[in-house]
Design a protein around this motif. Structure first.
Motif, PDB file in Angstrom:
ATOM      1  N   PRO A  40       0.809  -1.221   0.000  1.00 24.47           N
ATOM      2  CA  PRO A  40       0.000   0.000   0.000  1.00 24.47           C
ATOM      3  C   PRO A  40       0.847   1.278   0.000  1.00 24.47           C
ATOM      4  CG  PRO A  40      -0.870  -1.574   1.583  1.00 24.47           C
ATOM      5  CD  PRO A  40       0.442  -2.112   1.117  1.00 24.47           C
ATOM      6  N   LEU A  41       1.970   1.273   0.741  1.00 30.87           N
ATOM      7  CA  LEU A  41       2.825   2.450   0.768  1.00 30.87           C
ATOM      8  C   LEU A  41       3.493   2.700  -0.583  1.00 30.87           C
ATOM      9  CD1 LEU A  41       4.572   2.364   4.271  1.00 30.87           C
ATOM     10  CD2 LEU A  41       3.161   4.209   3.356  1.00 30.87           C
ATOM     11  N   LEU A  42       3.906   1.642  -1.260  1.00 32.25           N
ATOM     12  CA  LEU A  42       4.515   1.797  -2.587  1.00 32.25           C
ATOM     13  C   LEU A  42       3.495   2.342  -3.587  1.00 32.25           C
ATOM     14  CD1 LEU A  42       6.671  -1.465  -2.738  1.00 32.25           C
ATOM     15  CD2 LEU A  42       7.538   0.892  -2.718  1.00 32.25           C
ATOM     16  N   LEU A  43       2.259   1.852  -3.518  1.00 33.39           N
ATOM     17  CA  LEU A  43       1.204   2.378  -4.395  1.00 33.39           C
ATOM     18  C   LEU A  43       0.914   3.841  -4.083  1.00 33.39           C
ATOM     19  CD1 LEU A  43      -1.298  -0.630  -4.486  1.00 33.39           C
ATOM     20  CD2 LEU A  43       0.040   0.270  -6.400  1.00 33.39           C
ATOM     21  N   LEU A  44       0.865   4.151  -2.797  1.00 35.52           N
ATOM     22  CA  LEU A  44       0.625   5.536  -2.375  1.00 35.52           C
ATOM     23  C   LEU A  44       1.740   6.445  -2.882  1.00 35.52           C
ATOM     24  CD1 LEU A  44      -1.239   7.329  -0.575  1.00 35.52           C
ATOM     25  CD2 LEU A  44       0.318   6.851   1.311  1.00 35.52           C
ATOM     26  N   ALA A  45       2.976   5.995  -2.764  1.00 26.75           N
ATOM     27  CA  ALA A  45       4.107   6.782  -3.245  1.00 26.75           C
ATOM     28  C   ALA A  45       4.018   6.991  -4.755  1.00 26.75           C
ATOM     29  CB  ALA A  45       5.416   6.079  -2.883  1.00 26.75           C
ATOM     30  N   HIS A  46       3.642   5.937  -5.475  1.00 25.55           N
ATOM     31  CA  HIS A  46       3.594   6.024  -6.944  1.00 25.55           C
ATOM     32  C   HIS A  46       2.575   7.060  -7.406  1.00 25.55           C
ATOM     33  CE1 HIS A  46       4.043   4.650 -11.061  1.00 25.55           C
ATOM     34  NE2 HIS A  46       2.724   4.593 -11.157  1.00 25.55           N
ATOM     35  N   PHE A  47       1.416   7.103  -6.754  1.00 27.88           N
ATOM     36  CA  PHE A  47       0.350   7.994  -7.224  1.00 27.88           C
ATOM     37  C   PHE A  47       0.412   9.389  -6.592  1.00 27.88           C
ATOM     38  CE2 PHE A  47      -1.511   3.790  -8.121  1.00 27.88           C
ATOM     39  CZ  PHE A  47      -1.784   3.962  -9.477  1.00 27.88           C
ATOM     40  N   VAL A  48       1.026   9.511  -5.412  1.00 29.30           N
ATOM     41  CA  VAL A  48       1.112  10.822  -4.756  1.00 29.30           C
ATOM     42  C   VAL A  48       2.404  11.543  -5.125  1.00 29.30           C
ATOM     43  CG1 VAL A  48       1.218  12.042  -2.551  1.00 29.30           C
ATOM     44  CG2 VAL A  48      -0.367  10.127  -2.840  1.00 29.30           C
ATOM     45  N   ASP A  49       3.543  10.874  -4.950  1.00 24.83           N
ATOM     46  CA  ASP A  49       4.840  11.491  -5.242  1.00 24.83           C
ATOM     47  C   ASP A  49       5.197  11.434  -6.729  1.00 24.83           C
ATOM     48  OD1 ASP A  49       5.269  12.124  -2.596  1.00 24.83           O
ATOM     49  OD2 ASP A  49       6.508  10.375  -2.162  1.00 24.83           O
ATOM     50  N   ARG A  50       4.714  10.408  -7.416  1.00 24.51           N
ATOM     51  CA  ARG A  50       5.061  10.172  -8.825  1.00 24.51           C
ATOM     52  C   ARG A  50       6.582  10.267  -9.029  1.00 24.51           C
ATOM     53  NH1 ARG A  50       0.560   9.828 -11.794  1.00 24.51           N
ATOM     54  NH2 ARG A  50      -1.350  10.751 -10.966  1.00 24.51           N
ATOM     55  N   PRO A  51       7.336   9.422  -8.344  1.00 25.91           N
ATOM     56  CA  PRO A  51       8.806   9.546  -8.371  1.00 25.91           C
ATOM     57  C   PRO A  51       9.424   8.941  -9.628  1.00 25.91           C
ATOM     58  CG  PRO A  51       8.190   7.670  -7.045  1.00 25.91           C
ATOM     59  CD  PRO A  51       6.896   8.305  -7.489  1.00 25.91           C
ATOM     60  N   ASP A  52      10.661   9.277  -9.846  1.00 28.08           N
ATOM     61  CA  ASP A  52      11.478   8.618 -10.863  1.00 28.08           C
ATOM     62  C   ASP A  52      12.062   7.372 -10.203  1.00 28.08           C
ATOM     63  OD1 ASP A  52      13.317   7.757 -12.716  1.00 28.08           O
ATOM     64  OD2 ASP A  52      14.697   9.446 -12.456  1.00 28.08           O
ATOM     65  N   TRP A  53      11.424   6.220 -10.411  1.00 30.94           N
ATOM     66  CA  TRP A  53      11.796   5.017  -9.686  1.00 30.94           C
ATOM     67  C   TRP A  53      13.224   4.586  -9.967  1.00 30.94           C
ATOM     68  CZ3 TRP A  53       9.381   3.678  -5.538  1.00 30.94           C
ATOM     69  CH2 TRP A  53       8.015   3.936  -5.399  1.00 30.94           C
ATOM     70  N   LYS A  54      13.688   4.793 -11.203  1.00 27.82           N
ATOM     71  CA  LYS A  54      15.070   4.435 -11.507  1.00 27.82           C
ATOM     72  C   LYS A  54      16.031   5.280 -10.685  1.00 27.82           C
ATOM     73  CE  LYS A  54      14.368   2.770 -16.247  1.00 27.82           C
ATOM     74  NZ  LYS A  54      14.741   2.968 -17.681  1.00 27.82           N
ATOM     75  N   GLY A  55      15.734   6.561 -10.560  1.00 30.22           N
ATOM     76  CA  GLY A  55      16.562   7.439  -9.744  1.00 30.22           C
ATOM     77  C   GLY A  55      16.506   7.059  -8.278  1.00 30.22           C
ATOM     78  N   VAL A  56      15.323   6.654  -7.819  1.00 25.35           N
ATOM     79  CA  VAL A  56      15.172   6.232  -6.425  1.00 25.35           C
ATOM     80  C   VAL A  56      16.008   4.993  -6.145  1.00 25.35           C
ATOM     81  CG1 VAL A  56      13.543   5.315  -4.722  1.00 25.35           C
ATOM     82  CG2 VAL A  56      12.866   7.235  -6.180  1.00 25.35           C
ATOM     83  N   LEU A  57      15.928   4.007  -7.041  1.00 19.44           N
ATOM     84  CA  LEU A  57      16.638   2.751  -6.822  1.00 19.44           C
ATOM     85  C   LEU A  57      18.150   2.914  -6.877  1.00 19.44           C
ATOM     86  CD1 LEU A  57      14.336   0.276  -8.770  1.00 19.44           C
ATOM     87  CD2 LEU A  57      14.486   0.657  -6.298  1.00 19.44           C
ATOM     88  N   ARG A  58      18.619   3.977  -7.548  1.00 20.13           N
ATOM     89  CA  ARG A  58      20.064   4.232  -7.554  1.00 20.13           C
ATOM     90  C   ARG A  58      20.557   4.625  -6.166  1.00 20.13           C
ATOM     91  NH1 ARG A  58      19.276   6.366 -12.951  1.00 20.13           N
ATOM     92  NH2 ARG A  58      18.903   8.459 -12.110  1.00 20.13           N
ATOM     93  N   ARG A  59      19.651   5.016  -5.302  1.00 23.04           N
ATOM     94  CA  ARG A  59      20.027   5.396  -3.933  1.00 23.04           C
ATOM     95  C   ARG A  59      19.870   4.223  -2.972  1.00 23.04           C
ATOM     96  NH1 ARG A  59      19.543  10.955  -3.778  1.00 23.04           N
ATOM     97  NH2 ARG A  59      20.918  10.807  -1.970  1.00 23.04           N
ATOM     98  N   TRP A  60      19.836   2.999  -3.489  1.00 29.96           N
ATOM     99  CA  TRP A  60      19.534   1.847  -2.643  1.00 29.96           C
ATOM    100  C   TRP A  60      20.503   1.658  -1.472  1.00 29.96           C
ATOM    101  CZ3 TRP A  60      22.764  -2.176  -1.636  1.00 29.96           C
ATOM    102  CH2 TRP A  60      23.843  -2.386  -2.497  1.00 29.96           C
ATOM    103  N   PRO A  61      21.805   1.975  -1.587  1.00 33.05           N
ATOM    104  CA  PRO A  61      22.661   1.739  -0.408  1.00 33.05           C
ATOM    105  C   PRO A  61      22.236   2.542   0.817  1.00 33.05           C
ATOM    106  CG  PRO A  61      23.997   1.991  -2.384  1.00 33.05           C
ATOM    107  CD  PRO A  61      22.612   2.405  -2.746  1.00 33.05           C
TER     108      PRO A  61
END
Length: 301
Positions: A40-61
């Motif tokens: 639910p939090l990932l869905l909420l983030a996708h529709f509210v923040d509309r992030p660049d997921w590739k950019g987010v995942l580059r910050r995984w460490p």
């Protein structure tokens, strides 16, 4: 109203968490809390923040480090503490977290708070000592402090370091939180499997998990972020004092006694936090697209 409800739900985490710890294991509750909250939090983030997921995942460490500290470490320590101390004591000690964060910011980020903030830290420390000792300062000399209080001190220390690191992370708040929650579920999965941390086996355990997954984990984060669109982070942070107040009210309603040391210590802690906040530089309200650390930047249970 958003801030009031968010903190009411977080207070519920202390009370319901303590009740759940009578029959559940901290690892079990922590793991399934984040498993149920992740999607639910990932869905909420996708529709509210509309992030660049590739950019987010580059910050995984750094997101993984934050997840280990804030989602796994803090939560496991909190629930472990609630096996040995009351929800009210835990919330009162946790209320001193903003002052601890300020001290860590001075040491690691070279922040320069105003003199009134140091007065606030002194009051908050006095309040925490009063709660830890139950008014018997002799316990400090013999170091006979309850295991639960020591665990909650460890928990807020971990959260303090989490916050210091999170302040340097430039990602949308809900997105950052959602990814950390998902990572916590993934990292804890093999540990939970080895430990046999299965789903709740009784209706009471199931209801406790459902409450914690829906209200403190989802509802509070959503309400907190909605509030941050309308007020400053500093003002929102002051509302976090309501967690201890709500926990005290719930404790009274449940018929549990409150001691003079808890009341006095709570007043000192909350007064100290207010003074500490008064010594901070004011912040501007952030929009939903702002880059920020998770909504739990000051303190979230």
């Amino acid at each position: 109203m958003y801030l009031i409800l968010a903190n009411l739900f977080w207070a519920g985490n202390f009370v319901v968490g303590q009740s759940a710890m009578k029959t559940m294991d901290p690892l079990q509750l922590t793991f399934w809390r984040w498993v149920l909250a992740a999607a639910p939090l990932l869905l909420l983030a996708h529709f509210v923040d509309r992030p660049d997921w590739k950019g987010v995942l580059r910050r995984w460490p750094v997101l993984l480090l934050l997840s280990v500290l804030g989602m796994s470490g803090y939560t496991l320590l909190l629930y472990s503490a609630l096996q040995h101390t009351s929800a009210l004591n835990a919330s009162l000690v946790t209320a001193a977290n903003p002052a601890l964060i300020m001290v860590l910011a001075v040491v690691f980020l070279r922040d320069r708070p105003r003199p009134v903030s140091w007065l606030g830290i002194g009051l908050g420390l006095a309040g925490v000592v009063l709660v830890l000792t139950g008014g018997d300062l002799q316990r400090l000399l013999t170091f006979s402090i309850n295991t639960g209080e020591l665990l909650i001190l460890a928990a807020i220390t971990v959260w303090g370091f989490y916050t210091i690191i999170a302040r340097r992370l430039s990602l949308p708040a809900i997105t950052s939180t959602a990814v950390q929650v998902a990572l916590a579920a993934v990292v804890l999965a093999p540990v939970a499997a080895v430990a046999g941390a299965g789903l709740p086996s009784t209706p009471a355990e199931s209801w406790s998990l459902a409450f914690i997954a829906v209200f403190p984990s989802l509802g509070s984060y959503l309400l907190w972020n909605l509030a941050l669109k309308r007020t400053t982070a500093a003002n929102a942070g002051n509302y976090l004092n309501l967690i201890a107040v709500f926990t005290a009210v719930i404790t009274v309603l449940l018929g549990q006694p409150i001691t003079l040391a808890q009341v006095t210590g709570g007043i000192l802690v909350i007064s100290g936090v207010l003074l500490t906040s008064a010594g901070q530089q004011p912040q501007r309200p952030r929009s939903s697209k702002s880059t920020s650390s998770p909504p739990s930047e000051s303190r979230v249970p």
